[in-house]
Design a protein around this motif. Structure first.
Motif, PDB file in Angstrom:
ATOM      1  N   ILE A 116      -7.361  -8.923  -4.495  1.00 46.54           N
ATOM      2  CA  ILE A 116      -7.790  -8.913  -2.464  1.00 46.54           C
ATOM      3  C   ILE A 116      -6.728  -9.378  -1.804  1.00 46.54           C
ATOM      4  N   LEU A 117      -6.927  -8.628  -0.174  1.00 47.53           N
ATOM      5  CA  LEU A 117      -6.184  -9.731   0.544  1.00 47.53           C
ATOM      6  C   LEU A 117      -7.200 -10.442   1.686  1.00 47.53           C
ATOM      7  N   LYS A 118      -6.312 -11.990   1.502  1.00 47.82           N
ATOM      8  CA  LYS A 118      -7.560 -12.252   2.178  1.00 47.82           C
ATOM      9  C   LYS A 118      -7.204 -12.612   3.732  1.00 47.82           C
ATOM     10  N   LYS A 119      -7.632 -11.902   4.680  1.00 41.59           N
ATOM     11  CA  LYS A 119      -7.261 -12.426   6.203  1.00 41.59           C
ATOM     12  C   LYS A 119      -7.581 -13.653   7.426  1.00 41.59           C
ATOM     13  N   TYR A 120      -7.013 -14.112   7.765  1.00 37.12           N
ATOM     14  CA  TYR A 120      -6.668 -15.132   8.253  1.00 37.12           C
ATOM     15  C   TYR A 120      -6.636 -14.955   9.996  1.00 37.12           C
ATOM     16  N   GLU A 121      -8.062 -15.351  10.866  1.00 35.10           N
ATOM     17  CA  GLU A 121      -7.511 -15.544  12.218  1.00 35.10           C
ATOM     18  C   GLU A 121      -6.779 -16.701  12.759  1.00 35.10           C
ATOM     19  N   VAL A 122      -5.660 -16.785  13.952  1.00 36.05           N
ATOM     20  CA  VAL A 122      -4.887 -17.328  14.231  1.00 36.05           C
ATOM     21  C   VAL A 122      -5.740 -17.846  15.467  1.00 36.05           C
ATOM     22  N   LEU A 123      -6.337 -19.112  15.936  1.00 36.79           N
ATOM     23  CA  LEU A 123      -6.374 -19.680  16.785  1.00 36.79           C
ATOM     24  C   LEU A 123      -5.853 -20.890  17.526  1.00 36.79           C
ATOM     25  N   ARG A 124      -4.909 -21.073  17.296  1.00 34.63           N
ATOM     26  CA  ARG A 124      -4.497 -22.125  17.866  1.00 34.63           C
ATOM     27  C   ARG A 124      -3.358 -22.108  16.912  1.00 34.63           C
TER      28      ARG A 124
ATOM     29  N   PRO B  14     -14.004 -10.698   4.136  1.00 39.27           N
ATOM     30  CA  PRO B  14     -15.367  -9.829   3.698  1.00 39.27           C
ATOM     31  C   PRO B  14     -15.557 -10.446   2.450  1.00 39.27           C
ATOM     32  N   ALA B  15     -16.823 -10.754   2.764  1.00 39.27           N
ATOM     33  CA  ALA B  15     -17.683 -11.733   1.446  1.00 39.27           C
ATOM     34  C   ALA B  15     -17.530 -11.017  -0.123  1.00 39.27           C
ATOM     35  N   ASP B  16     -17.832 -10.183   0.019  1.00 38.59           N
ATOM     36  CA  ASP B  16     -17.205  -8.953  -1.060  1.00 38.59           C
ATOM     37  C   ASP B  16     -15.853  -9.140  -1.828  1.00 38.59           C
TER      38      ASP B  16
ATOM     39  N   LYS C 270     -13.498 -14.465  -6.952  1.00 39.15           N
ATOM     40  CA  LYS C 270     -14.273 -15.185  -7.058  1.00 39.15           C
ATOM     41  C   LYS C 270     -14.526 -14.962  -9.355  1.00 39.15           C
ATOM     42  N   LEU C 271     -14.905 -13.636  -9.629  1.00 42.22           N
ATOM     43  CA  LEU C 271     -15.071 -13.264 -10.537  1.00 42.22           C
ATOM     44  C   LEU C 271     -14.230 -12.643 -11.331  1.00 42.22           C
ATOM     45  N   THR C 272     -13.115 -12.739 -10.794  1.00 40.04           N
ATOM     46  CA  THR C 272     -11.411 -12.399 -11.487  1.00 40.04           C
ATOM     47  C   THR C 272     -11.265 -13.388 -12.099  1.00 40.04           C
ATOM     48  N   GLN C 273     -11.238 -14.776 -11.530  1.00 40.19           N
ATOM     49  CA  GLN C 273     -10.590 -16.014 -11.781  1.00 40.19           C
ATOM     50  C   GLN C 273     -11.902 -16.228 -13.166  1.00 40.19           C
ATOM     51  N   ILE C 274     -13.032 -15.850 -13.420  1.00 42.39           N
ATOM     52  CA  ILE C 274     -13.546 -16.134 -14.132  1.00 42.39           C
ATOM     53  C   ILE C 274     -13.280 -15.272 -15.203  1.00 42.39           C
ATOM     54  N   ALA C 275     -13.302 -13.951 -15.109  1.00 33.75           N
ATOM     55  CA  ALA C 275     -12.929 -14.449 -16.159  1.00 33.75           C
ATOM     56  C   ALA C 275     -11.167 -13.553 -17.098  1.00 33.75           C
TER      57      ALA C 275
END
Length: 136
Positions: free
Chosen positions: A60-68, A88-90, A96-101
């Motif tokens: 996946i792509l983890k997305k982060y918003e820069v606050l400061r 996104p939660a999806d 999480k499922l990939t890491q468990i597998a």
């Protein structure tokens, strides 16, 4: 902890603890694993408040918003003042499922033995030694 209007993306990613070293952050930028506005960025790209940074963490792509923005590395508890995870939660569920597998599919004999493997080995060797030492 110094705050500025804008800072290099590799320095920022290291400062907010997304990467362990600045070298790893720079390398991720060179390999195209860091994106802004769906475009890969160089490590010299500047980041300012309001930007959204995407870091590839397969699958996946983890997305982060820069606050400061910050130039100096900070404690883990302070990172929430500087970035917010907007993945996104999806996508998080897929990760999480990939890491468990992946953890379930460790092939025997590869890598360091787990505690369970060690206990099984000790049990195997200790059970057989009692019969061999009996001289009666």
């Amino acid at each position: 902890m110094t705050t500025a209007e804008s800072v290099r993306i590799d320095k920022f990613l290291w400062a907010v603890r997304l990467f362990k070293t600045r070298s790893l952050a720079t390398e991720a930028c060179k390999k195209g694993r860091v994106l802004m506005d769906n475009v890969t960025v160089k490590s010299s790209r500047t980041v300012k408040a309001g930007d959204v940074i995407a870091v590839k963490e397969p699958p996946i792509l983890k997305k982060y918003e820069v606050l400061r923005v910050a130039e100096k590395r900070m404690g883990a508890k302070l990172t929430s003042d500087f970035i917010r995870d907007v993945t996104p939660a999806d996508d998080l569920e897929i990760l999480k499922l990939t890491q468990i597998a992946n953890s379930m599919n460790r092939q025997r004999g590869l890598g360091r033995p787990t505690k369970k493997d060690r206990r099984d080995l000790e049990g195997f060797f200790l059970d057989g030694t009692d019969d061999l030492n009996d001289d009666d």
